[in-house]
Enzyme design. Structure first.
Site, PDB file in Angstrom:
ATOM      1  N   ASP A  88       0.857  -1.186   0.000  1.00 20.26           N
ATOM      2  CA  ASP A  88       0.000   0.000   0.000  1.00 20.26           C
ATOM      3  C   ASP A  88       0.894   1.238   0.000  1.00 20.26           C
ATOM      4  O   ASP A  88       2.117   1.125  -0.081  1.00 20.26           O
ATOM      5  CB  ASP A  88      -0.961  -0.005   1.199  1.00 20.26           C
ATOM      6  CG  ASP A  88      -2.327   0.549   0.848  1.00 20.26           C
ATOM      7  OD1 ASP A  88      -2.409   1.756   0.530  1.00 20.26           O
ATOM      8  OD2 ASP A  88      -3.304  -0.211   0.857  1.00 20.26           O
ATOM      9  N   HIS A 102      -2.701   3.247  -4.586  1.00 25.90           N
ATOM     10  CA  HIS A 102      -2.143   2.743  -3.328  1.00 25.90           C
ATOM     11  C   HIS A 102      -0.724   2.224  -3.534  1.00 25.90           C
ATOM     12  O   HIS A 102      -0.357   1.156  -3.032  1.00 25.90           O
ATOM     13  CB  HIS A 102      -3.049   1.653  -2.745  1.00 25.90           C
ATOM     14  CG  HIS A 102      -4.324   2.186  -2.161  1.00 25.90           C
ATOM     15  ND1 HIS A 102      -4.370   2.884  -0.968  1.00 25.90           N
ATOM     16  CD2 HIS A 102      -5.608   2.117  -2.607  1.00 25.90           C
ATOM     17  CE1 HIS A 102      -5.628   3.225  -0.702  1.00 25.90           C
ATOM     18  NE2 HIS A 102      -6.394   2.782  -1.690  1.00 25.90           N
ATOM     19  N   GLU A 135      -9.567   2.884  -5.578  1.00 22.19           N
ATOM     20  CA  GLU A 135      -9.186   4.216  -5.125  1.00 22.19           C
ATOM     21  C   GLU A 135      -7.932   4.736  -5.839  1.00 22.19           C
ATOM     22  O   GLU A 135      -6.941   5.111  -5.213  1.00 22.19           O
ATOM     23  CB  GLU A 135      -8.971   4.206  -3.599  1.00 22.19           C
ATOM     24  CG  GLU A 135     -10.249   3.872  -2.840  1.00 22.19           C
ATOM     25  CD  GLU A 135     -10.059   3.870  -1.341  1.00 22.19           C
ATOM     26  OE1 GLU A 135     -11.025   4.184  -0.622  1.00 22.19           O
ATOM     27  OE2 GLU A 135      -8.959   3.534  -0.864  1.00 22.19           O
TER      28      GLU A 135
END
Length: 546
Positions: free
Chosen positions: A177, A248, A320
């Site tokens: 991440d 990420h 995202e």
């Protein structure tokens, strides 16, 4: 005696008992030898009984345990019969036998979960009973985020044991991440030399300004990964790794800047200094560049990942991914034009599609968060539906397999109760009963569409979980309720007997105590878990991310 979790399909009580003694034997038939070794080991630790190896099933008659296959049972189905001839566990495969062995351990009582016998003279009793059982879903998962807060290998192995005790069978390993890279990739050593450590850690939710001013990090060597995968396999758990792309990914870009959108990155870095592993929560705008350099780099990453993980599915994240840098990048715009794409959403779809084809060519299947639906999705890809039910419904109707993990029900980082007593509360309030009334199959799906629901998964994001005790507190006892939802064939949510579940949980807390789980007590937080001041304020609205 019937205080079992998850609740079996059928339990018929008898009138006697089997007494396990120092003379008892354990017979493991063909293909069940591994289960026999596991069961003998855990029961010896807890009881001190040697459970000598029986050469024939008849050796167990009266006071022993027998394990064998029954071809008429489903792969994960089992039958446990305890009667005057002893205890016999039959399964359609070794996996079914293993789940039956987990049920036997529950029948022996909470002390069967300890690692040393409390008394070597006590009798170990299995009540006479016939249990027939099989899971509702084939995918019964737990996702653990080790990127935000690293969990050492021994902690991961412990969670595999806890999963097995609850008949969960898929461990989704969130390894990368913005805040850290946790897996050794030998051809790219800076991923562990640089990307596995951040300079400081934000302590609390995103509204907090508190920081822990010391580095945080760690990673698993490839030997560690092999050990974790083997340990899971012994417990009939599949490990599904997640390598997040294209969003990420700030930690990876910090280690290898050429992976980023270099024609716009400099302007987005405060003070013009080098990009670092991110030390806060939320969604970083620093995403991977859609270049051949990036594709070749991650193909190399995935080559090593495939060598370590034999799982059918490989998770690529895909969620995202901010598009700001792509909109500003000349290189990204050129790529969109070259590929004949409409916009940045289709560029992300192309990026995910590349790795779907790459994985398919190597006999694996891609799975990603439901954002991978945006811009179109390759036919063989599966979807983890986290933003409610919508993504799962759309994916199933389009013919894609789905794992249901909506944040409104099964994000275990969300707080368990309102009020200031909850430590570092985030997100929505989701009580034990809320989780128990979760229904994985969306009501909008027809019978044929519902067949695409592989199962369900609980997700544990660790932004506010700095150690194993905090992970325990957020995860339990709600994981027990989730396990029953994933395994048992429960009625509709409004018809579920939560009072009966609570009754059975009263016994299950004793098992969790024996296992050393720092669960949230049903009466509320323990005093040491309460944190006053800013860390105790509820955070209204959605969680920091995912």
């Amino acid at each position: 005696m019937t205080e079992l979790i998850p609740n079996p399909c059928s339990v018929v009580a008898g009138s006697g008992e089997v007494r396990l003694t120092a003379h008892s034997q354990l017979y493991a038939g063909t293909a069940t030898e591994g289960v026999g070794h596991w069961l003998r080991t855990v029961l010896w630790q807890a009881t001190g009984l040697p459970l000598r190896e029986g050469r024939e099933l008849d050796d167990t008659e009266g006071d022993g345990i027998g394990l064998q296959l029954d071809s008429e049972l489903g792969p994960e189905e089992y039958r446990l019969v305890s009667d005057s001839t002893g205890v016999l566990i039959e399964g359609g495969s070794a996996t079914g036998v293993f789940w039956g062995a987990q049920t036997l351990r529950q029948l022996l009582g909470p002390d069967a979960y300890r690692r040393a016998p409390l008394s070597r003279d006590r009798a170990w009793i299995v009540p006479h009973v016939t249990i027939e059982d099989a899971p509702r879903f084939r995918w019964r998962g737990l996702m653990l985020d080790v990127a935000r807060h690293f969990m050492p290998k021994e902690g991961v192995l412990r969670y595999l044991d806890l999963m097995a005790a609850h008949k969960l069978n898929v461990f989704h390993f969130h390894l990368t991440d913005d805040q850290g890279w946790r897996i050794e990739i030998r051809r790219h050593p800076r991923l562990t030399e640089v990307a596995s450590w951040r300079a400081r850690t934000k302590f609390g939710h995103r509204a907090s300004r508190l920081w822990e001013e010391k580095p945080h990090g760690g990673y698993y060597t490839q030997d560690d990964i092999r050990e974790i995968v083997a340990y899971a396999a012994e417990r009939h758990i599949t490990v599904v790794p997640e390598i997040d792309v294209p969003g990420h990914s700030q930690a990876a870009v910090a280690a290898y800047p050429e992976l980023g959108n270099t024609d716009v990155t400099a302007a987005s870095i405060e003070g013009g200094s080098a990009l670092t592993v991110w030390d806060t929560w939320g969604i970083s705008s620093n995403v991977l560049a859609p270049t051949d350099t990036t594709l070749r780099f991650y193909e190399g990453v995935f080559e090593e990942v495939l060598e370590l993980f034999p799982s059918e599915f490989i998770h690529v994240g895909g969620d995202e991914c901010p598009k700001e840098q792509w909109r500003e990048s000349v290189a990204a715009k050129t790529r969109i034009t070259e590929l004949g794409l409409a916009d940045e959403d289709e560029l992300q779809s192309w990026f995910i599609g590349h790795f779907d084809k790459w994985l398919t060519a190597r006999g694996r299947r891609l799975i990603g968060w439901d954002e991978i639906l945006e811009g179109g999705l390759a036919p063989g890809a599966a979807v983890s539906s986290w933003r409610g039910y919508g993504g799962g419904v759309a994916a199933a109707r389009a013919g894609h397999d789905v794992v249901m993990c909506p944040e409104q029900y099964v994000y275990l980082d969300h707080r368990q109760a309102p009020g200031e007593d909850e430590p570092v509360p985030i997100g929505f309030v989701r009580t034990l009963e809320d989780v128990y009334r979760f229904e994985p199959v969306p009501s909008q799906l027809g019978e044929a569409e519902a067949q695409h629901v592989l199962g369900t998964q609980a997700n544990v994001w660790t932004e506010v979980m700095e150690d194993t005790a905090r992970v325990d507190y957020q995860t339990f006892p709600r994981l027990a309720a989730f396990a029953e939802v994933a395994w048992s064939r429960l009625p509709a949510p409004q018809e579920r007997d939560f009072a009966d579940f609570e009754r059975r949980m009263a016994a299950h807390y004793g098992r969790l105590d024996a296992l050393g789980v720092a669960y949230r007590p049903p009466t509320g937080p323990r005093p040491w878990q309460r944190r006053p001041g800013v860390l105790g304020r509820p955070l209204e609205g959605p969680p920091p991310n995912r």
